[in-house]
Design a protein around this motif. Structure first.
Motif, mmCIF file in Angstrom:
data_model
loop_
_atom_site.group_PDB
_atom_site.id
_atom_site.type_symbol
_atom_site.label_atom_id
_atom_site.label_comp_id
_atom_site.label_asym_id
_atom_site.label_seq_id
_atom_site.Cartn_x
_atom_site.Cartn_y
_atom_site.Cartn_z
ATOM 1 N N ARG A 31 -48.882 -4.337 -19.887
ATOM 2 C CA ARG A 31 -49.770 -3.776 -20.883
ATOM 3 C C ARG A 31 -50.492 -4.766 -21.743
ATOM 4 N NH1 ARG A 31 -48.836 -2.277 -25.703
ATOM 5 N NH2 ARG A 31 -46.570 -2.087 -25.234
ATOM 6 N N ILE A 34 -53.077 -7.092 -19.988
ATOM 7 C CA ILE A 34 -54.118 -6.300 -19.914
ATOM 8 C C ILE A 34 -54.860 -6.076 -21.138
ATOM 9 C CG2 ILE A 34 -55.183 -4.389 -18.867
ATOM 10 C CD1 ILE A 34 -52.687 -4.199 -16.953
ATOM 11 N N ASP A 47 -59.289 -4.177 -15.136
ATOM 12 C CA ASP A 47 -59.149 -2.951 -14.220
ATOM 13 C C ASP A 47 -58.439 -3.403 -12.854
ATOM 14 O OD1 ASP A 47 -60.198 -0.210 -13.382
ATOM 15 O OD2 ASP A 47 -61.506 -1.428 -12.116
ATOM 16 N N SER A 50 -54.676 -3.460 -13.803
ATOM 17 C CA SER A 50 -54.046 -2.501 -14.216
ATOM 18 C C SER A 50 -54.035 -1.529 -13.098
ATOM 19 C CB SER A 50 -55.003 -1.425 -15.100
ATOM 20 O OG SER A 50 -56.195 -1.168 -14.538
ATOM 21 N N VAL A 63 -47.926 1.327 -18.331
ATOM 22 C CA VAL A 63 -49.136 0.781 -17.345
ATOM 23 C C VAL A 63 -49.986 2.113 -17.236
ATOM 24 C CG1 VAL A 63 -49.266 0.662 -14.824
ATOM 25 C CG2 VAL A 63 -47.416 -0.430 -15.958
ATOM 26 N N ILE A 66 -52.338 1.808 -20.607
ATOM 27 C CA ILE A 66 -53.276 0.867 -20.400
ATOM 28 C C ILE A 66 -54.268 1.256 -19.471
ATOM 29 C CG2 ILE A 66 -52.120 -0.694 -18.944
ATOM 30 C CD1 ILE A 66 -53.948 -1.635 -22.118
ATOM 31 N N ARG A 67 -53.883 1.444 -18.361
ATOM 32 C CA ARG A 67 -54.958 2.008 -17.154
ATOM 33 C C ARG A 67 -55.800 2.995 -17.668
ATOM 34 N NH1 ARG A 67 -57.919 0.696 -12.960
ATOM 35 N NH2 ARG A 67 -58.332 2.325 -11.695
ATOM 36 N N VAL A 70 -58.447 1.096 -20.010
ATOM 37 C CA VAL A 70 -59.397 0.365 -19.037
ATOM 38 C C VAL A 70 -60.372 1.275 -18.587
ATOM 39 C CG1 VAL A 70 -59.253 -1.245 -17.318
ATOM 40 C CG2 VAL A 70 -57.766 -1.591 -18.878
#
Length: 152
Positions: A31, A34, A47, A50, A63, A66-67, A70
């Motif tokens: 994380r 990213i 992207d 992630s 995860v 952060i996904r 993004v």
């Protein structure tokens, strides 16, 4: 930043970057890495990384958070909605009002006000005094939005 994450960011090969992130680092360190990619405006790499991290750690809050970030920055609303829905399901009754609010905002960006109304109502069931959720609910009511029947 942690030494392992520094080493991770120093790698020049994109394949090595992906391999390091998903094999050597914890979801928390991934994380952080990213987030650094996003800060460097390397959104395509963030992207892909992630998404790879999500495949390896599908039940990691780090995860999923952060996904969601993004995909929101990239305006990939369906992917952001999926990440936020998974995050809220994973957190269960401990899901934070901010997570609910982010999901409502993403659904509204998708033009799915009915689902947004359902989600904000569910968020309010868990956090009835949250100001942001109350404002979203009022805004959706003002445009006469009817909730969808799907319950998360």
């Amino acid at each position: 930043m942690l030494n392992a994450a520094s080493g991770f960011m120093a790698k020049t090969s994109y394949a090595a970057l992906l391999a390091s992130a998903t094999q050597e680092l914890s979801p928390t360190r991934i994380r952080q890495s990213i987030a650094e990619l996003v800060g460097q405006d390397r959104l395509s790499e963030a992207d892909v990384l992630s998404l790879e991290a999500l495949q390896r750690f599908p039940n990691s809050e780090d995860v999923l958070v952060i996904r969601a970030l993004v995909t929101q920055v990239r305006h990939d609303w369906p992917a952001a909605s999926a990440a936020l829905e998974s995050l809220i399901q994973l957190q269960g009754p401990c899901a934070q009002p901010a997570s609910w609010g982010q999901w409502v905002r993403v659904l509204r960006c998708m033009g799915d006000d009915g689902q947004a109304m359902t989600v904000v109502a569910q968020g309010l069931a868990n956090h009835p005094q949250d100001v942001h959720l109350l404002k979203e609910f009022a805004a959706l009511q003002q445009i006469s939005t009817k909730p969808h029947l799907k319950i998360v």
